[in-house]
Design an enzyme around this catalytic site. Structure first.
Site, PDB file in Angstrom:
ATOM      1  N   PHE A 148       0.817  -1.226   0.000  1.00 13.84           N
ATOM      2  CA  PHE A 148       0.000   0.000   0.000  1.00 13.84           C
ATOM      3  C   PHE A 148       0.846   1.269   0.000  1.00 13.84           C
ATOM      4  CE2 PHE A 148       0.971   0.001   4.518  1.00 13.84           C
ATOM      5  CZ  PHE A 148       1.060   1.352   4.803  1.00 13.84           C
ATOM      6  N   LYS A 172      -1.172  -7.054  -9.135  1.00 13.83           N
ATOM      7  CA  LYS A 172      -2.125  -7.242  -8.032  1.00 13.83           C
ATOM      8  C   LYS A 172      -1.706  -6.209  -6.991  1.00 13.83           C
ATOM      9  CE  LYS A 172      -3.022  -8.441  -4.396  1.00 13.83           C
ATOM     10  NZ  LYS A 172      -3.450  -7.434  -3.404  1.00 13.83           N
ATOM     11  N   GLU A 175      -4.925  -3.753  -1.802  1.00 14.30           N
ATOM     12  CA  GLU A 175      -6.356  -3.490  -1.758  1.00 14.30           C
ATOM     13  C   GLU A 175      -6.686  -2.227  -0.945  1.00 14.30           C
ATOM     14  OE1 GLU A 175      -4.521  -5.877  -0.526  1.00 14.30           O
ATOM     15  OE2 GLU A 175      -5.633  -7.263   0.767  1.00 14.30           O
ATOM     16  N   ARG A 176      -5.645  -1.617  -0.304  1.00 13.47           N
ATOM     17  CA  ARG A 176      -5.897  -0.392   0.478  1.00 13.47           C
ATOM     18  C   ARG A 176      -6.022   0.839  -0.430  1.00 13.47           C
ATOM     19  NH1 ARG A 176      -6.638  -3.521   3.576  1.00 13.47           N
ATOM     20  NH2 ARG A 176      -5.145  -4.799   4.696  1.00 13.47           N
ATOM     21  N   SER A 225       5.373  -6.926   3.397  1.00 15.57           N
ATOM     22  CA  SER A 225       5.947  -7.272   4.705  1.00 15.57           C
ATOM     23  C   SER A 225       6.728  -8.590   4.610  1.00 15.57           C
ATOM     24  CB  SER A 225       4.818  -7.395   5.732  1.00 15.57           C
ATOM     25  OG  SER A 225       3.906  -8.385   5.305  1.00 15.57           O
ATOM     26  N   CYS A 280       9.525   1.956   3.471  1.00 16.46           N
ATOM     27  CA  CYS A 280      10.454   0.869   3.813  1.00 16.46           C
ATOM     28  C   CYS A 280      11.870   1.398   3.996  1.00 16.46           C
ATOM     29  CB  CYS A 280      10.442  -0.204   2.741  1.00 16.46           C
ATOM     30  SG  CYS A 280      11.159   0.366   1.203  1.00 16.46           S
ATOM     31  N   GLU A 382       9.535  -4.122  13.065  1.00 13.38           N
ATOM     32  CA  GLU A 382       9.164  -2.985  12.214  1.00 13.38           C
ATOM     33  C   GLU A 382       7.845  -2.403  12.719  1.00 13.38           C
ATOM     34  OE1 GLU A 382       7.697  -3.793   8.158  1.00 13.38           O
ATOM     35  OE2 GLU A 382       8.961  -2.142   7.489  1.00 13.38           O
TER      36      GLU A 382
HETATM   37  P1  NAD Z   1       1.572  -6.613   3.065  1.00  9.45           P
HETATM   38  O1  NAD Z   1       2.615  -7.668   3.138  1.00  9.45           O
HETATM   39  O2  NAD Z   1       0.444  -6.649   4.024  1.00  9.45           O
HETATM   40  O3  NAD Z   1       0.886  -6.638   1.596  1.00  9.45           O
HETATM   41  C1  NAD Z   1       1.635  -6.626   0.418  1.00  9.45           C
HETATM   42  C2  NAD Z   1       0.857  -7.314  -0.689  1.00  9.45           C
HETATM   43  O4  NAD Z   1       0.664  -8.684  -0.336  1.00  9.45           O
HETATM   44  C3  NAD Z   1      -0.520  -6.723  -0.934  1.00  9.45           C
HETATM   45  O5  NAD Z   1      -0.771  -6.693  -2.320  1.00  9.45           O
HETATM   46  C4  NAD Z   1      -1.449  -7.701  -0.219  1.00  9.45           C
HETATM   47  O6  NAD Z   1      -2.722  -7.777  -0.811  1.00  9.45           O
HETATM   48  C5  NAD Z   1      -0.712  -9.010  -0.364  1.00  9.45           C
HETATM   49  N1  NAD Z   1      -0.984  -9.930   0.758  1.00  9.45           N
HETATM   50  C6  NAD Z   1      -1.224  -9.597   2.050  1.00  9.45           C
HETATM   51  N2  NAD Z   1      -1.418 -10.695   2.794  1.00  9.45           N
HETATM   52  C7  NAD Z   1      -1.291 -11.756   1.956  1.00  9.45           C
HETATM   53  C8  NAD Z   1      -1.384 -13.172   2.146  1.00  9.45           C
HETATM   54  N3  NAD Z   1      -1.640 -13.706   3.342  1.00  9.45           N
HETATM   55  N4  NAD Z   1      -1.186 -13.963   1.077  1.00  9.45           N
HETATM   56  C9  NAD Z   1      -0.932 -13.437  -0.130  1.00  9.45           C
HETATM   57  N5  NAD Z   1      -0.838 -12.099  -0.366  1.00  9.45           N
HETATM   58  C10 NAD Z   1      -1.015 -11.267   0.666  1.00  9.45           C
HETATM   59  O7  NAD Z   1       2.337  -5.214   3.097  1.00  9.45           O
HETATM   60  P2  NAD Z   1       1.726  -3.745   3.188  1.00  9.45           P
HETATM   61  O8  NAD Z   1       1.168  -3.512   4.541  1.00  9.45           O
HETATM   62  O9  NAD Z   1       0.855  -3.470   2.025  1.00  9.45           O
HETATM   63  O10 NAD Z   1       3.051  -2.865   2.992  1.00  9.45           O
HETATM   64  C11 NAD Z   1       3.917  -2.508   4.038  1.00  9.45           C
HETATM   65  C12 NAD Z   1       5.110  -3.431   4.102  1.00  9.45           C
HETATM   66  O11 NAD Z   1       5.818  -3.403   2.867  1.00  9.45           O
HETATM   67  C13 NAD Z   1       6.125  -3.000   5.149  1.00  9.45           C
HETATM   68  O12 NAD Z   1       6.590  -4.143   5.821  1.00  9.45           O
HETATM   69  C14 NAD Z   1       7.241  -2.355   4.336  1.00  9.45           C
HETATM   70  O13 NAD Z   1       8.509  -2.371   4.946  1.00  9.45           O
HETATM   71  C15 NAD Z   1       7.206  -3.216   3.124  1.00  9.45           C
HETATM   72  N6  NAD Z   1       7.846  -2.551   1.992  1.00  9.45           N
HETATM   73  C16 NAD Z   1       9.058  -3.027   1.597  1.00  9.45           C
HETATM   74  C17 NAD Z   1       9.714  -2.415   0.543  1.00  9.45           C
HETATM   75  C18 NAD Z   1      11.045  -2.929   0.070  1.00  9.45           C
HETATM   76  O14 NAD Z   1      11.463  -2.584  -1.031  1.00  9.45           O
HETATM   77  N7  NAD Z   1      11.740  -3.743   0.847  1.00  9.45           N
HETATM   78  C19 NAD Z   1       9.125  -1.317  -0.100  1.00  9.45           C
HETATM   79  C20 NAD Z   1       7.874  -0.871   0.342  1.00  9.45           C
HETATM   80  C21 NAD Z   1       7.240  -1.507   1.393  1.00  9.45           C
END
Ligand code: NAD
Length: 497
Positions: A148, A172, A175-176, A225, A280, A382
């Site tokens: 998101f 994909k 969804e937020r 994450s 991140c 985090e």
């Molecule tokens: P998230 O892991 O909750 O979601 C990321 C994606 O995964 C979304 O599209 C979501 O729909 C999908 N997803 C969520 N749960 C899932 C599941 N159980 N099975 C399959 N798909 C699933 O992350 P978020 O809250 O959207 O984003 C924040 C996180 O992203 C933080 O941890 C941040 O550090 C990380 N981030 C990392 C980088 C990097 O380059 N390392 C960059 C930006 C954000």
């Protein structure tokens, strides 16, 4: 009025058919502003089938023509910048200026990817009568699963190079905040990307699993994450796919006694609290070296934190806006309580913040902890919110060890005037991206982006030349033309001599 969003498949918006929806909130009011369809397996399969058909002609197109279409896309994004940034701020909560930065950092990678003809070049050797050359070919249909916090930048980091390399792409998004990805899809079509080559399938775990299990999807790029990154990486591998998965972070900034403390404090305030800490590459841990440095730095930070203005995303004087959801606010507040319970010194408490006229918003004010220690959850985990922890290090070696030993290894920074110290730090620290007097060292588009340890899974980084390696497969062709010399059949393994 709650808008109903769609998917984007085969060059047009299509309604969801699964009957499942997710709420998209306005983080400044806490109200639901839209409903996003959550795709079922058949909807994903349909998008993949369309993409597979469309990829054939796209992959065969002269890469310079693909590059030209991508440059047209960049032009369209620039022409629609204010509309896109407004849409982004309204769903994510980051400020308008910050949303523009999100979009800008995304299109810089598309500009880089437009150089595909050069980036796709193979190699050639004249091996004494035998010619050997390699070519880079697209993988076919590839998918991006994105978080998101950068709803424009990360989808573009994934799709720009993938499309330039001749693949069809299924995004994909989170969804937020799915509205900007949907608008980007329309702009890709307007720029001349053929129908079916860039698609957006909204959804949750069900859509992600459908992509991971579909044999027609050849590669998956993920950002989010760490637990989900690990899940996607192992599931994709189990289904024979290429995967690069980037996870969470805990980024330190080491402040040496010789650093310009005003500059370091500015950098900490901007990188710790910008975008409400939902980056991140945010700095969430300040590591001043020596008590004197720590005392001066903390006093300066305390003053600056008091002056910060948290407010609505579209008000120009807001330094940062709300966090993305009520659940995020609750999680962050839980961490603040755990820091207090664990004995850290709370110097600024962001809980209970109210913003006039926006009472239901997901507000968390800037929070500052001093005397944080290694065993505390606020240090180990985090938080992904506007919470900055100060962990005092007695000397440089301990500061270096803290950054290196931490489970995450995304970004790190050192502030110093000493070139030797900076060089030593950059060489020895076990973190993927290092800043020297730069607080958010996100590499520019033509270098690669990627964290180490629990921040990244997979061999290749995002953008830069690695992106083209990830989104192509190498074919090597060995050629001999009849020269009139015949040596008869040979039954031994051909070798270099
Ligand atoms: P998230 O892991 O909750 O979601 C990321 C994606 O995964 C979304 O599209 C979501 O729909 C999908 N997803 C969520 N749960 C899932 C599941 N159980 N099975 C399959 N798909 C699933 O992350 P978020 O809250 O959207 O984003 C924040 C996180 O992203 C933080 O941890 C941040 O550090 C990380 N981030 C990392 C980088 C990097 O380059 N390392 C960059 C930006 C954000």
């Amino acid at each position: 009025m709650v808008r109903e969003l769609s998917h984007y498949v085969d060059g047009q918006r299509v309604d969801g058919t699964s009957g499942r929806f997710g709420d998209v909130f306005d983080p400044c009011s806490g109200q639901v502003q839209a409903r996003v369809p959550l795709a079922g397996r058949d909807e994903v399969a349909n998008a993949v089938a369309n993409a597979e058909k469309a990829q054939v002609a796209w992959g065969a197109m002269n890469p310079q023509r693909r590059g030209r279409i991508l440059l047209k896309f960049v032009e369209l994004v620039n022409a629609n910048m204010d509309e896109l940034a407004t849409l982004l701020s309204k769903e994510h909560g980051k400020t308008f200026a910050d949303s523009k930065g999100d979009i800008q950092r995304g299109i810089e990678v598309v500009e880089f990817a437009a150089g595909a003809p050069h980036l796709l070049k193979g190699e050639f050797s004249d091996a004494g009568g035998i010619d050997v050359h390699s070519v880079r070919q697209p993988l076919g249909v590839v998918a991006g699963i994105t978080p998101f916090n950068f709803p424009a930048m990360i989808p573009l980091w994934k799709s720009g190079p993938a499309l330039a390399a001749g693949n069809a792409f299924i995004l994909k998004p989170s969804e937020r905040d799915p509205s900007v990805p949907l608008r980007l899809a329309e702009l890709f079509t307007e720029a001349g990307v053929p129908d079916g080559v860039f698609n957006v399938v909204n959804g949750d775990k069900e859509a992600v699993d459908a992509l991971l299990e579909d044999p027609r999807v050849k590669a998956v790029g993920f950002v989010g994450s760490t637990p989900i990154a690990q899940y996607i990486y192992s599931t994709a591998a189990a289904h024979g796919k290429r995967a690069q998965c980037f996870g969470g972070a805990k980024n330190h900034m080491v402040i040496m006694p010789d650093a310009d403390l005003e500059m370091a404090a500015d950098a900490l305030i901007g990188s710790g609290y910008g975008s409400a800490g939902e980056r991140c590459m945010a700095i969430s841990v300040a590591v001043p070296v020596g008590e004197e440095t720590a005392n001066k730095l903390v006093a300066t930070l305390q003053e600056r934190v008091k002056a910060l203005k948290v407010g609505p995303s579209l008000e120009p004087d807001s330094d940062f806006g709300p966090v993305v959801t009520a659940a995020a606010k609750e999680r962050i507040e839980g961490y603040i309580q755990s820091g207090i319970d664990d004995g850290a010194t709370l110097l600024a408490d962001g809980r209970g913040l109210e913003v006039d006229g926006h009472e239901g918003g997901f507000w968390v004010g800037p929070t500052l902890f001093d005397h944080v220690t290694k065993d505390m959850a606020i240090y180990r985990e985090e938080i992904f919110g506007p919470v900055l922890s100060v962990l005092r290090a007695p000397d440089y070696e301990e500061a270096l060890r803290l950054c290196t030993d931490h489970e995450y290894g995304n970004g790190v920074a050192i502030f110093t005037r000493d070139g030797d110290a900076a060089r030593d730090f950059a060489n020895r620290v076990q973190v993927g991206m290092v800043g020297v007097n730069v607080p958010i060292p996100v590499p520019i588009a033509y270098y690669t982006f990627g964290g180490w340890k629990a921040s990244g899974f997979g061999d290749l980084n995002q953008h830069g030349p690695d992106a083209f390696r990830f989104y192509t497969k190498t074919k090597t062709i060995t050629t001999r033309w009849p020269s009139g010399i015949r040596s008869g059949a040979s039954f031994i393994m051909p070798e270099g001599s």
